[in-house]
Design an enzyme around this catalytic site. Structure first.
Site, mmCIF file in Angstrom:
data_model
loop_
_atom_site.group_PDB
_atom_site.id
_atom_site.type_symbol
_atom_site.label_atom_id
_atom_site.label_comp_id
_atom_site.label_asym_id
_atom_site.label_seq_id
_atom_site.Cartn_x
_atom_site.Cartn_y
_atom_site.Cartn_z
ATOM 1 N N TRP A 161 -69.703 -37.365 -66.738
ATOM 2 C CA TRP A 161 -69.794 -38.562 -65.902
ATOM 3 C C TRP A 161 -69.200 -38.369 -64.514
ATOM 4 O O TRP A 161 -69.245 -39.267 -63.699
ATOM 5 C CB TRP A 161 -69.072 -39.728 -66.591
ATOM 6 C CG TRP A 161 -67.780 -39.300 -67.251
ATOM 7 C CD1 TRP A 161 -67.587 -39.099 -68.594
ATOM 8 C CD2 TRP A 161 -66.514 -39.002 -66.626
ATOM 9 N NE1 TRP A 161 -66.287 -38.684 -68.843
ATOM 10 C CE2 TRP A 161 -65.616 -38.629 -67.649
ATOM 11 C CE3 TRP A 161 -66.057 -39.023 -65.300
ATOM 12 C CZ2 TRP A 161 -64.286 -38.266 -67.396
ATOM 13 C CZ3 TRP A 161 -64.743 -38.657 -65.044
ATOM 14 C CH2 TRP A 161 -63.875 -38.296 -66.083
ATOM 15 N N LYS A 185 -79.299 -35.261 -71.701
ATOM 16 C CA LYS A 185 -78.510 -36.380 -72.226
ATOM 17 C C LYS A 185 -77.367 -36.590 -71.247
ATOM 18 O O LYS A 185 -76.380 -35.855 -71.246
ATOM 19 C CB LYS A 185 -77.975 -36.012 -73.616
ATOM 20 C CG LYS A 185 -77.647 -37.171 -74.526
ATOM 21 C CD LYS A 185 -76.558 -38.101 -74.046
ATOM 22 C CE LYS A 185 -75.169 -37.573 -74.172
ATOM 23 N NZ LYS A 185 -74.148 -38.508 -73.633
ATOM 24 N N PRO A 186 -77.509 -37.596 -70.350
ATOM 25 C CA PRO A 186 -76.419 -37.846 -69.414
ATOM 26 C C PRO A 186 -75.268 -38.573 -70.123
ATOM 27 O O PRO A 186 -75.425 -39.016 -71.255
ATOM 28 C CB PRO A 186 -77.061 -38.735 -68.349
ATOM 29 C CG PRO A 186 -78.268 -39.341 -68.987
ATOM 30 C CD PRO A 186 -78.646 -38.506 -70.173
ATOM 31 N N ALA A 187 -74.121 -38.686 -69.450
ATOM 32 C CA ALA A 187 -72.952 -39.334 -70.069
ATOM 33 C C ALA A 187 -73.113 -40.845 -70.052
ATOM 34 O O ALA A 187 -73.566 -41.420 -69.063
ATOM 35 C CB ALA A 187 -71.694 -38.929 -69.318
ATOM 36 N N GLU A 188 -72.724 -41.483 -71.135
ATOM 37 C CA GLU A 188 -72.905 -42.938 -71.220
ATOM 38 C C GLU A 188 -72.107 -43.668 -70.136
ATOM 39 O O GLU A 188 -72.475 -44.755 -69.723
ATOM 40 C CB GLU A 188 -72.513 -43.456 -72.610
ATOM 41 C CG GLU A 188 -71.074 -43.226 -72.972
ATOM 42 C CD GLU A 188 -70.800 -43.447 -74.454
ATOM 43 O OE1 GLU A 188 -70.812 -44.595 -74.885
ATOM 44 O OE2 GLU A 188 -70.572 -42.452 -75.160
ATOM 45 N N GLU A 241 -63.164 -29.427 -76.250
ATOM 46 C CA GLU A 241 -63.339 -29.848 -77.647
ATOM 47 C C GLU A 241 -64.827 -30.012 -77.965
ATOM 48 O O GLU A 241 -65.331 -29.489 -78.950
ATOM 49 C CB GLU A 241 -62.608 -31.189 -77.906
ATOM 50 C CG GLU A 241 -61.096 -31.118 -77.746
ATOM 51 C CD GLU A 241 -60.637 -30.963 -76.295
ATOM 52 O OE1 GLU A 241 -61.352 -31.395 -75.370
ATOM 53 O OE2 GLU A 241 -59.548 -30.368 -76.093
ATOM 54 N N GLU A 260 -69.357 -25.188 -69.524
ATOM 55 C CA GLU A 260 -68.479 -25.338 -68.362
ATOM 56 C C GLU A 260 -67.458 -26.399 -68.739
ATOM 57 O O GLU A 260 -67.794 -27.569 -68.889
ATOM 58 C CB GLU A 260 -69.321 -25.735 -67.132
ATOM 59 C CG GLU A 260 -68.623 -25.426 -65.835
ATOM 60 C CD GLU A 260 -67.739 -26.545 -65.379
ATOM 61 O OE1 GLU A 260 -66.569 -26.580 -65.804
ATOM 62 O OE2 GLU A 260 -68.226 -27.391 -64.615
ATOM 63 N N CYS A 294 -63.843 -30.674 -62.386
ATOM 64 C CA CYS A 294 -63.475 -29.534 -63.245
ATOM 65 C C CYS A 294 -62.723 -28.484 -62.453
ATOM 66 O O CYS A 294 -61.810 -27.852 -62.963
ATOM 67 C CB CYS A 294 -64.717 -28.955 -63.898
ATOM 68 S SG CYS A 294 -66.070 -28.724 -62.754
ATOM 69 N N GLU A 393 -55.052 -29.741 -68.626
ATOM 70 C CA GLU A 393 -55.931 -30.395 -67.655
ATOM 71 C C GLU A 393 -55.728 -31.907 -67.745
ATOM 72 O O GLU A 393 -55.949 -32.510 -68.796
ATOM 73 C CB GLU A 393 -57.400 -30.060 -67.946
ATOM 74 C CG GLU A 393 -58.327 -30.663 -66.905
ATOM 75 C CD GLU A 393 -59.803 -30.330 -67.132
ATOM 76 O OE1 GLU A 393 -60.279 -30.495 -68.256
ATOM 77 O OE2 GLU A 393 -60.464 -29.934 -66.152
#
Ligand code: NAP
Ligand code: MG
Length: 491
Positions: A161, A185-188, A241, A260, A294, A393
């Site tokens: 996102w 599949k984009p992020a909700e 994860e 990534e 990132c 992170e």
């Protein structure tokens, strides 16, 4: 009607559906997910909650395209279509930037930079599509050997996102350039620009099925995509994860993947660096996109000799930072969601409990709406090496300052996390800057500069827990293809 209203209306129009074969279709279960405005926590539209059956439809559409009209196009024709998308993105620049800012809360200037970058991905890979050459290989007498680069077939793309429009371009454009048919599949939490970009791809002339999009949650739609037996390759950007889950799913189907997964990128500042030049870059590298990058420069390693002067100047820069809404267009916007907001707060509370000194913090503008996920940027230091702020992170606007005494120690600290995405080295001594730069465990190293997230042309990717595979530049084209060696006996 304001641009924001128009964009909201457009987002609502594109609504509740699955995009395949160049048009919108209702999802199988008709379930929806609310879309939240991060500046006030309120839902303003909704998207479809795609499930495994929707993913299956999208994969079938992609397969039919790969075996059909899309698979028949020449590299030049594919490149032309990609270039068309680049032009269309620029034609819809204000609409897309407003939509991106609305969905993610980022400042308008950042949203505009993101849309420019999204267009660049399509321009770059449009121009590159017919420039991927095989080679000839000297072999035994009487043989001619040549290689060519072939698409994998149907590629799956799961994106995060933080930079939705950029990620759409970064992931899809090289895959399409090589002739793959794609399912994304984009992020909700931020997928509105992707919905619109899929429509623009259809408008650009891509044959039905080349680009298919299923919105929905990671656990349902993402997991269904990564484990679908009809997928030939998967590209993932997000958390370590989930990256592991995606890689396990890919392994079960014996397909390749690129991961990534973020980082804890260091910038090493030696005493002979030009401090006036360093300060704004180090500051921007962690506050850009509210630290949700990132490749954010999340650690600054400072040589002891200049620690006092450097800390003072960086502290001044941090105390001038202001957080606000996209329209205020300040240094940074809110975090993406409540989970991120709580997560950053947890890190800051822990720093306080553990007695890690807070050197400076910016502030949230007085007139931001209630209910938004705003957090002031913070500079901590000296951060002990065993503290979570030194190696985990955070994915927020939190910079850890860590002192060092010599080159050896700087290298050890810089390489001392599980990650290896990007690193920066600042020094007036060119030999030292290069020497140290070449010892960094990182996919990208900047010398006397730092470009969090930048550079479409520059191969980008991780070592260690930051993932594997390379995106951007020509290397992405090789990831999204496999070579075939042709051995011809001519006597
Ligand atoms: P995430 O859960 O890894 O999400 C990344 C993408 O994977 C999203 O599209 C997500 O979908 C999807 N996904 C989630 N669970 C999945 C599953 N079981 N199978 C397949 N796909 C799945 O990351 P996040 O929760 O958004 O952020 C958490 C942390 O990840 C951040 O704090 C940060 O440390 C890191 N992160 C890194 C990057 C990066 O650029 N490297 C970007 C974002 C986040 P939904 O979001 O729709 O559920
Ligand atoms: Mg949103």
């Amino acid at each position: 009607m304001t641009q924001t209203n128009k964009s909201t209306e457009r987002a609502t129009e594109a609504k509740i559906g699955i995009f395949f074969d160049n048009s919108w279709h209702p999802s199988y279960n008709n379930r929806t997910i609310p879309v939240i405005n991060p500046t006030n926590g309120n839902a303003f539209t909704e998207i479809a909650a795609g499930n495994a059956a929707d993913i299956d439809c999208a994969v079938r559409a992609a397969r039919a395209a790969f075996d059909g009209a899309w698979g028949q196009l020449s590299a030049t024709e594919r490149g032309r279509l990609l270039s068309n998308v680049g032009l269309l993105i620029l034609e819809h620049f204000d609409e897309l930037a407003t939509l991106e800012a609305l969905d993610t809360g980022k400042p308008m200037k950042q949203a505009k930079a993101d849309i420019t970058a999204a267009a660049r991905y399509f321009e770059y890979y449009g121009a590159a599509a017919d420039k991927v050459h095989g080679e000839t290989i000297p072999f035994m007498n009487g043989f001619f050997v040549t290689t060519e680069h072939l698409p994998h077939g149907v590629t799956g793309h799961i994106i995060p996102w933080n930079y939705p429009a950029q990620m759409f371009g970064r992931s899809l454009a090289p895959a399409l350039a090589m002739g793959n048919a794609t399912v994304i599949k984009p992020a909700e939490d931020a997928c509105l620009s992707s919905l619109r970009l899929a429509e623009l791809c259809a408008e650009a002339g891509f044959p039905p099925g080349a680009i298919n999009l299923v919105p929905g949650s990671g656990e349902v739609a993402g997991a269904a995509l990564s484990s679908h037996p009809g997928i030939d390759f998967i590209s993932f950007t997000g958390s370590p994860e989930v990256g592991s889950l995606v890689q396990i799913a890919a392994a079960r189907n014996h397909i390749g993947c690129t991961l990534e997964l973020g980082g804890k990128s260091p910038q090493i500042v030696f005493a002979d660096a030009d401090i006036e030049e360093v300060i704004p870059v180090v500051t921007a590298a962690i506050v850009q996109n509210a630290g949700q990058t990132c490749s954010a420069g999340a650690r600054v390693l400072v040589e002891n000799k200049i620690l006092t002067e450097f800390t003072k100047k960086l502290s001044t820069a941090f105390s001038e930072l202001v957080v606000g809404t996209p329209e205020m267009d300040l240094n940074l916007g809110p975090l993406i969601n409540q989970t991120q907001h709580r997560r950053i707060k947890r890190y800051c509370d822990q720093a306080e409990t553990d007695g890690v000194p807070l050197i400076a913090s910016g502030r949230v503008a007085d007139d931001v709406p209630a209910g938004g996920y705003f957090v002031a940027p913070r500079l901590y230091g000296p951060v002990p090496l065993d503290h979570p702020l030194a190696h985990e992170e955070v994915f927020g606007p939190v910079l850890s300052l860590i002192p060092f005494s010599d080159e050896e120690e700087a290298v050890k600290i810089a390489n001392g996390t599980d990650y290896g995405l990007v690193a920066g080295v600042w020094s007036g001594d060119g030999s030292r800057a290069i020497r140290v730069g070449r010892r960094m465990v990182a996919g990208q190293v900047f010398i006397n500069g730092y470009g969090a997230g930048g550079g479409i042309e520059l191969p980008f990717g991780g070592m260690r827990k930051s993932g594997h595979g390379r995106e951007k530049g020509f290397e992405a084209l090789y990831e999204f293809s496999a070579s075939r060696t042709l051995v011809i006996k001519h006597g």
